[in-house]
Structure formats: C-alpha cells, structure tokens
Design a protein around this motif. Structure first.
Motif, PDB file in Angstrom:
ATOM      1  N   GLN A  11       0.808  -1.220   0.000  1.00 15.86           N
ATOM      2  CA  GLN A  11       0.000   0.000   0.000  1.00 15.86           C
ATOM      3  C   GLN A  11       0.843   1.272   0.000  1.00 15.86           C
ATOM      4  OE1 GLN A  11      -2.588  -0.226   3.385  1.00 15.86           O
ATOM      5  NE2 GLN A  11      -3.693  -2.028   2.635  1.00 15.86           N
ATOM      6  N   MET A  12       2.118   1.137   0.285  1.00 16.75           N
ATOM      7  CA  MET A  12       2.976   2.321   0.410  1.00 16.75           C
ATOM      8  C   MET A  12       3.273   2.930  -0.959  1.00 16.75           C
ATOM      9  SD  MET A  12       3.505   2.625   3.696  1.00 16.75           S
ATOM     10  CE  MET A  12       5.028   3.474   4.093  1.00 16.75           C
ATOM     11  N   MET A 170      -4.715  12.281   4.136  1.00 14.17           N
ATOM     12  CA  MET A 170      -3.852  11.861   5.242  1.00 14.17           C
ATOM     13  C   MET A 170      -3.294  13.108   5.925  1.00 14.17           C
ATOM     14  SD  MET A 170      -0.873   8.882   5.125  1.00 14.17           S
ATOM     15  CE  MET A 170      -2.030   7.630   4.574  1.00 14.17           C
ATOM     16  N   LEU A 272       6.944  11.686   1.870  1.00 12.39           N
ATOM     17  CA  LEU A 272       6.157  10.464   2.052  1.00 12.39           C
ATOM     18  C   LEU A 272       6.254   9.867   3.446  1.00 12.39           C
ATOM     19  CD1 LEU A 272       7.024   8.845  -1.397  1.00 12.39           C
ATOM     20  CD2 LEU A 272       4.921  10.043  -0.762  1.00 12.39           C
ATOM     21  N   GLN A 275       3.249   8.581   5.613  1.00 14.26           N
ATOM     22  CA  GLN A 275       2.717   7.211   5.594  1.00 14.26           C
ATOM     23  C   GLN A 275       3.193   6.411   6.804  1.00 14.26           C
ATOM     24  OE1 GLN A 275       2.465   5.705   1.109  1.00 14.26           O
ATOM     25  NE2 GLN A 275       4.452   6.650   1.523  1.00 14.26           N
ATOM     26  N   ASN A 278       1.455   7.377  10.054  1.00 14.89           N
ATOM     27  CA  ASN A 278       0.068   6.910  10.072  1.00 14.89           C
ATOM     28  C   ASN A 278      -0.031   5.383   9.994  1.00 14.89           C
ATOM     29  OD1 ASN A 278      -2.291   9.078   9.791  1.00 14.89           O
ATOM     30  ND2 ASN A 278      -0.441   9.927   8.853  1.00 14.89           N
ATOM     31  N   ARG A 280       0.139   3.461   7.476  1.00 17.01           N
ATOM     32  CA  ARG A 280      -0.678   3.023   6.355  1.00 17.01           C
ATOM     33  C   ARG A 280      -0.176   3.693   5.083  1.00 17.01           C
ATOM     34  NH1 ARG A 280      -6.625   4.654   7.499  1.00 17.01           N
ATOM     35  NH2 ARG A 280      -6.092   3.878   9.560  1.00 17.01           N
ATOM     36  N   GLY A 281      -0.455   3.079   3.944  1.00 23.80           N
ATOM     37  CA  GLY A 281       0.035   3.588   2.676  1.00 23.80           C
ATOM     38  C   GLY A 281      -0.977   4.475   1.977  1.00 23.80           C
ATOM     39  N   LEU A 282      -0.469   5.279   1.043  1.00 22.54           N
ATOM     40  CA  LEU A 282      -1.314   6.210   0.302  1.00 22.54           C
ATOM     41  C   LEU A 282      -1.982   5.597  -0.920  1.00 22.54           C
ATOM     42  CD1 LEU A 282       0.996   9.352   0.418  1.00 22.54           C
ATOM     43  CD2 LEU A 282      -1.358   9.261   1.265  1.00 22.54           C
ATOM     44  N   TYR A 310     -10.361   6.998   4.439  1.00 26.66           N
ATOM     45  CA  TYR A 310      -9.330   6.753   5.459  1.00 26.66           C
ATOM     46  C   TYR A 310      -9.813   5.669   6.423  1.00 26.66           C
ATOM     47  CZ  TYR A 310      -5.729   7.770   8.970  1.00 26.66           C
ATOM     48  OH  TYR A 310      -4.685   7.661   9.847  1.00 26.66           O
TER      49      TYR A 310
END
Length: 315
Positions: A11-12, A170, A272, A275, A278, A280-282, A310
């Motif tokens: 997911q990144m 995000m 970046l 990410q 958080n 989690r990926g963008l 989100y």
C-alpha cells in the motif's frame, strides 16, 4: 503479523511513483512558481479568503533594508522568512527586544545589524530554492493553540494535510525537539505524529527511526490528543487546492492561539514519511479518489469522502 507487514508494504507509495503518477500528472509546472513563493501563495489564498499569517513588511531590494530599524519599532514580535526558502532554512523568530537589540525565540541576542545582514543574505538568495534572487517577509509571530503548544519543544507545531484532487487523504502533526533546535522539520530531528483523519486524534509518533509515546525533551504525551477544530482544518486544506490548481499538495496549517486555523505554506512535492507515522500507505486512498472523480463535489463532501476512505482502508 508478517502478512500485515506485506499488505502495508504493497500500500505504500514510493518516491518514483509519487513523481510520475502524481506530481508530473496532476501538478502543472507553471503552478510551482506560486507554491514555491510564500508571497504568491498568500496572494492566491487571500483571493478565496483563506486564513494566512499577517504580513508586516516585504523587502525586495537591498536598499529597502535601510528602513528596517525604524520599521521594526512597531513590531514587538515578528518572524523573518525567505519567500522562496524551504525546510525552515533562513527563518528567524524574534520573541522580544532587549538592550537595543532583539531576542530570538532560542534566547540568542541579535543586534539590528545582525538582522539587517540576515535580510541581505535572504535577498541574495542564500536560502532560496535556486540560490538566486529572493524576497524577505516579516510576519506576525504566531503562538500555538493551548491544545498543541505542550506537544512541542519551543517551536510552533504545524499540521501537514495531504490533499489529492481536492480531497484530504492523510494528515500528521509535526513538532519541534531540542535536537531540531525548535523547528518542526522531520529531517532536522522533529517528531511526526499521525492523525486519524476521521476523528482528529493523534495516533503514532516517530522521530527518525524511533517510535515513541512521549516527547523526549518535555515528556509530554504525544498520542491520544484530539486536535481542536479538526473539520475546519480539513475544510481549509481542501479549499487550498481550489486556490492553486494543483492536484497533489501538502498543506501546512497551524492553530493560532488568537485566530485559530491558519495556513503557513503549501508544498507541491510533499514527502512520504506521513505514511510511516500513520502506519498506512497512500496508494489505496489515491486509487479511491481517482475512481470517485471528486471534481464536482462540494468542499464538505470532499472532506467527508476523504474521511470515509481513510476509515475504510484502516490497517
């Protein structure tokens, strides 16, 4: 656990994909001159009546600096910034006056000649992106909202919101440390704190490669805080995208103790690390926005859509 880590890795968003799929595709080059210059950014934001920090003075020519001493008599506190600076370089925060000079926020005593020399360096391009001609701003000094001030060591905390096609996707808080010399810049040693986009609550804190729950200098708890005026902050960030016609931007906002949410600057090439803080990926969030085609949505609907995605793609 291994499966979760592999899913997160997929997911990144990586640097190459950010540059080719987002910046090159959604950010027209001619618009970079707006977000790379704080004066032009303020002008664009003011057209939409977005909140910005008050400007006391702009110096464009070396001869203008001769008026600094006289003009500074009207300013008890102020901030000097290069219009085209980046990463906090060249910023000087003046917290007061003493002994015919000035006291910086880091307790340094500076003479008028010191500040005139610094202004001259700014105009000479020492701190600008291209190290050519620049302009110097004198702004009102912002004081952090009481809810955010305890999270930081001296410096002003700011909130970075990533906005894609007008949708906030995000966010994180950046706070200063002693190692970062009072600057809330992550590459200088500041701390990034993830924010749950749906609730405005801080989640995970990271400095360099070290996860933490407490500030290393103040011992203040960093996670579990709810950011005040959260929907107002997201709405302001979403409207910034309308002001500059860029599809992928980082919006830096602070909460001023006096006036609330206030836009500090915009970034057409946001990093970046958000990410990681958080966790989690963008990529799923970006895909969801592209499928929705949110251009026709109202600002409020874009904010709600970002929050929904989100929550949907929580790890």
């Amino acid at each position: 656990m291994i499966g979760q880590m592999r899913a997160l890795a997929r997911q990144m968003l990586g640097l190459n994909r950010r540059n080719t799929d987002l910046i090159a595709r959604y950010n027209p080059r001619h618009q970079f001159q707006v977000v790379d210059n704080k004066i032009k950014t303020k002008a664009a934001l003011t057209v939409l009546h977005l909140p910005v920090v008050e400007t006391f003075m702009v110096y464009r020519l070396q001869r203008d600096i001769a008026r600094f001493v006289e003009q500074s008599r009207a300013w008890d506190e102020f901030v000097i910034k290069p219009a085209q600076g980046t990463g906090g370089e060249g910023v000087v925060i003046i917290a007061g006056k003493s002994n015919d000079g000035f006291v910086a926020a880091d307790d340094r005593w500076m003479s008028a000649r010191d500040l005139e020399s610094h202004l001259s360096d700014i105009l000479g391009g020492v701190f600008s992106l291209n190290q050519r001609y620049d302009e110097a701003l004198i702004e009102r000094r912002v004081h952090a909202h009481p809810a955010l001030a305890p999270l930081s060591f001296r410096g002003l905390p700011d909130i970075r919101v990533l906005v894609f096609r007008g949708v906030p996707i995000m966010a994180m808080v950046r706070v200063a440390t002693q190692a970062s010399r009072g600057r809330a810049n992550l590459h200088l040693g500041g701390i990034g704190i993830g924010i749950d986009l749906t609730t405005g609550m801080t989640t995970h804190a990271l400095a360099g490669r070290q996860w933490m729950t407490h500030h290393p200098d103040t011992r203040a708890v960093l996670v579990g805080h709810t950011i005040p005026d959260w929907n107002e902050i997201l709405t302001t960030a979403a409207r910034c995208a309308d002001a500059v016609a860029l599809g992928y931007i980082g919006v830096d906002i602070t909460l001023d103790a006096r006036s609330g949410a206030c836009v500090l600057e915009l970034n057409a090439r946001p990093g970046l690390l958000i990410q990681l803080v958080n966790r989690r990926g963008l990529r799923p969030l970006i895909a969801a926005v592209e499928q929705q085609s949110p251009d026709a949505l109202s600002v409020g609907d874009r904010v709600r859509f970002g929050q929904q995605q989100y929550a949907r793609h929580a790890g």
